[in-house]
Design a protein around this motif. Sequence first.
Motif, short mmCIF file in Angstrom:
data_model
loop_
_atom_site.label_atom_id
_atom_site.label_comp_id
_atom_site.label_asym_id
_atom_site.label_seq_id
_atom_site.Cartn_x
_atom_site.Cartn_y
_atom_site.Cartn_z
N SER A 28 0.83 -1.21 0.00
CA SER A 28 0.00 0.00 0.00
C SER A 28 0.86 1.25 0.00
CB SER A 28 -0.92 0.00 1.23
OG SER A 28 -1.67 1.19 1.29
N ALA A 29 1.95 1.24 0.80
CA ALA A 29 2.83 2.40 0.87
C ALA A 29 3.51 2.64 -0.47
CB ALA A 29 3.88 2.19 1.97
N VAL A 30 3.94 1.55 -1.12
CA VAL A 30 4.59 1.70 -2.43
C VAL A 30 3.61 2.28 -3.45
CG1 VAL A 30 5.54 0.40 -4.38
CG2 VAL A 30 6.33 -0.09 -2.05
N GLN A 31 2.37 1.77 -3.42
CA GLN A 31 1.36 2.28 -4.35
C GLN A 31 1.09 3.76 -4.11
OE1 GLN A 31 -1.90 -0.38 -3.65
NE2 GLN A 31 -1.23 -1.86 -5.22
N THR A 32 1.05 4.14 -2.84
CA THR A 32 0.82 5.56 -2.50
C THR A 32 1.96 6.43 -3.01
OG1 THR A 32 -0.45 4.98 -0.53
CG2 THR A 32 0.49 7.20 -0.63
N VAL A 33 3.21 5.95 -2.79
CA VAL A 33 4.38 6.70 -3.25
C VAL A 33 4.38 6.81 -4.77
CG1 VAL A 33 6.89 6.68 -3.43
CG2 VAL A 33 5.79 6.19 -1.24
N LEU A 34 4.09 5.68 -5.44
CA LEU A 34 4.07 5.69 -6.91
C LEU A 34 2.98 6.60 -7.44
CD1 LEU A 34 4.68 1.90 -7.71
CD2 LEU A 34 6.27 3.81 -8.07
N LEU A 206 -20.17 14.46 -10.73
CA LEU A 206 -19.43 13.52 -9.89
C LEU A 206 -19.11 12.24 -10.65
CD1 LEU A 206 -21.35 14.02 -6.52
CD2 LEU A 206 -19.02 14.76 -7.05
N SER A 207 -20.01 11.81 -11.51
CA SER A 207 -19.76 10.62 -12.32
C SER A 207 -18.61 10.86 -13.30
CB SER A 207 -21.03 10.24 -13.09
OG SER A 207 -20.77 9.15 -13.96
N PHE A 208 -18.59 12.01 -13.94
CA PHE A 208 -17.49 12.33 -14.85
C PHE A 208 -16.17 12.49 -14.10
CE2 PHE A 208 -20.44 14.11 -18.31
CZ PHE A 208 -20.26 12.99 -19.11
N LEU A 209 -16.24 13.02 -12.88
CA LEU A 209 -15.01 13.14 -12.10
C LEU A 209 -14.47 11.75 -11.75
CD1 LEU A 209 -12.91 14.88 -10.76
CD2 LEU A 209 -14.41 15.13 -8.78
N ASP A 210 -15.35 10.79 -11.47
CA ASP A 210 -14.91 9.41 -11.26
C ASP A 210 -14.19 8.89 -12.50
OD1 ASP A 210 -15.74 8.97 -8.63
OD2 ASP A 210 -17.77 8.39 -9.25
N ASP A 312 -18.61 21.80 -3.29
CA ASP A 312 -18.15 21.08 -2.10
C ASP A 312 -18.01 19.59 -2.40
OD1 ASP A 312 -17.63 20.91 0.83
OD2 ASP A 312 -19.49 19.76 0.81
N SER A 313 -18.97 19.02 -3.12
CA SER A 313 -18.93 17.60 -3.46
C SER A 313 -17.74 17.29 -4.36
CB SER A 313 -20.23 17.17 -4.14
OG SER A 313 -21.34 17.35 -3.29
N LEU A 314 -17.48 18.14 -5.34
CA LEU A 314 -16.37 17.93 -6.27
C LEU A 314 -15.03 18.01 -5.55
CD1 LEU A 314 -17.71 20.05 -9.27
CD2 LEU A 314 -17.44 17.56 -9.25
N ILE A 315 -14.87 19.02 -4.70
CA ILE A 315 -13.60 19.18 -3.99
C ILE A 315 -13.39 18.01 -3.03
CG2 ILE A 315 -12.29 20.62 -2.41
CD1 ILE A 315 -12.56 21.81 -5.18
N ASP A 320 -10.40 13.08 -1.53
CA ASP A 320 -10.39 11.65 -1.24
C ASP A 320 -9.53 10.87 -2.23
OD1 ASP A 320 -12.08 12.17 0.86
OD2 ASP A 320 -13.91 11.56 -0.21
N SER A 321 -9.35 11.42 -3.43
CA SER A 321 -8.59 10.73 -4.47
C SER A 321 -7.10 11.05 -4.42
CB SER A 321 -9.13 11.12 -5.85
OG SER A 321 -8.77 12.46 -6.15
N ASP A 322 -6.70 11.96 -3.55
CA ASP A 322 -5.30 12.43 -3.47
C ASP A 322 -4.87 13.16 -4.75
OD1 ASP A 322 -4.87 11.40 -0.89
OD2 ASP A 322 -4.41 9.42 -1.71
N GLN A 323 -5.83 13.69 -5.51
CA GLN A 323 -5.50 14.41 -6.74
C GLN A 323 -5.68 15.92 -6.59
OE1 GLN A 323 -4.38 13.71 -9.99
NE2 GLN A 323 -3.65 11.86 -8.98
N LEU A 324 -6.19 16.38 -5.46
CA LEU A 324 -6.49 17.80 -5.32
C LEU A 324 -5.24 18.66 -5.45
CD1 LEU A 324 -8.54 20.02 -4.79
CD2 LEU A 324 -8.24 19.64 -2.33
N GLU A 325 -4.12 18.20 -4.90
CA GLU A 325 -2.90 19.01 -4.92
C GLU A 325 -2.28 19.11 -6.31
OE1 GLU A 325 -2.08 20.86 -2.33
OE2 GLU A 325 -3.91 19.98 -1.49
N ASN A 326 -2.73 18.27 -7.23
CA ASN A 326 -2.26 18.37 -8.61
C ASN A 326 -3.36 18.84 -9.55
OD1 ASN A 326 -0.15 18.04 -10.58
ND2 ASN A 326 -1.20 16.21 -11.32
N THR A 327 -4.32 19.57 -9.00
CA THR A 327 -5.47 20.02 -9.78
C THR A 327 -5.66 21.53 -9.60
OG1 THR A 327 -6.59 17.88 -9.52
CG2 THR A 327 -7.95 19.76 -10.18
#
Length: 591
Positions: A28-34, A206-210, A312-315, A320-327
């Motif tokens: 899990s840690a490796v996947q998170t780092v990758l 939200l579906s498109f964001l998924d 609020d829902s989108l953010i 939760d996806s860990d993508q906010l900091e690259n968005t």
Amino acid sequence: MKLVTAFAGLIAAAEGAALTNLQNNLQSAVQTVLKHSESQSRKPNILFVITDDQDLELDSINYTPLISKHIRDEGTFFRNHFVTTALCCPSRVSLWTGRQAHNTNVTDVHPPYGGYPKFVERGFNDDFLPVWLQNAGYDTYYTGKMFNAHTVENYHSPHINGFNGSDFLLDPYTYSYLNSTYQRNRDEPVSHEGEHTIDVITRKALSFLDDALDGERPFFLAVSPVAPHSNVDPGAIASGQIYMSAPIPLQRHEHLFEDVRVPRNKNFNPDQPSGVSWVRDLPKQNQSVIDYNDHFYRSRLRALQGVDELVDSLITKLEDSDQLENTYVIYTSDNGFHIGQHRLPPGKTCGFEEDIRVPLFIRGPGVPKGHVQDAVTTHVDLAPTFFHLAGIPAREDFDGTAIPITPDFDGERHEHVTVEFWGSAVVEGIFSGIGPGGSTMIPNNTYKSVRLLGEGYNLYYSVWCNNEHELYDLSIDPYQLNNLYPTTPSANEDEPQILGRSLTQAINRLDALLMVLKSCQGVTCIQPWDVLQPVDGVKSLQDALVQEFDGFYAAQPQVSFDWCDKGYIVEAEGPQVPLTSRYGVSWDVWV
């Protein structure tokens, strides 16, 4: 012995479970780092939210706390952001192409001068932002309102290009809050009668964001809710009677803000008329109209609560996806709105601040948190900005330039906004029948104007198609109540001055600048002073007001119209080419 054997088995099992847990944790840690490494190495994602008709000057942004929390407070507020046409379809086409409306020639909300058919006719369906982003390696998604006159009849003629996934609102149901029709990808349109359009678009977004988050490429997701636009009954459109009533909020929001009123600024229902043309002739509003305007205003704020929750829902999903900091998250509107200012019924289409200033909030990598940016920015700057964020070289046909998002931005800025409009003004609400014969349409609302903010000046100058003029100095008249444009020549020593020069000298410069901007293309829209004085080092109004240039500017042709028309007809728009200084000499010889 059996007991020892049992204990040994338990120990072995425990060691095996611990080893399994350790392996799982390491994996899990490796996947998170990758995943983090991949997100840092690939291009940033872009989430773009564009509302419909949202005001800035009337304080709507103070009633959306979740948008403020997630975007404004975590990023930068661009408080001098303007649209270049205060009408949805022309403004959106300029946004998607990075070009002024006089270059797109999409100037109205419906044919023959605008709407989706005009967008297609002009060739933009194959040559606009989502197509460019796809070619640059992005997955692109869109849901909500795209263009006016994009209908249940023509949505496939052709389908809108450039999106991996799309779900568009379609006319004549676009503005019906409780009877919307959406059209997904290449599927047939689907009616959502009985559902609130904000609930519908929230599910779709939200579906498109998924889908976007599951993809291997960076994504661009645009979400365009119809709020806080007025409600329009599809049946009224079918009958040819376009009546725009107050927006309809979600049921859970319909009792909010019961004591809120339209801000009572100095230009709200003023005692003396202001403006020119049809605006100047508007009667003072009575109490019934004022009360209705307050109701209309509250309805807009209530409708925006659904947008607040959508964001609020989108953010939250991005977090939760860990993508906010690259968005990069960008929030704006297609045009502003007025209610009661200058005695106007609800609506847009004017050049006043209420109509041309809109919210712009941006958060993302490198964007200062809680910052307020004073630089002048416009909707034609947004496409160049998306290019900048995606690492794509700017196009030569862009009429704008990238917005200064990060502190290290070293791109060129401009002090001016070109604001232009053609055709009829549209007024909204139950007291909207003020046009000829009680119509909601006001003819002859065509004008060209320039909005300038620079060191020591804050100006708006316009020329209407009936050749009336406006000049407001917003540094001393922020509500645009005192038109400084002289109707007769004056040698009055008490006449107002601009940067220490007379109104005549200032107007000569402003008119020459507008002459360039009203038909500019590409770099000339960004650096208009270089067209007028390419070798004199003039980069701003302040530079141009030097006395030695008085003769040059006095000799310039004047911006004027030969007649009022419903669209961009070059032959109606008078002189097109200014005089150009090429030799860096004194221009007193022009007198």
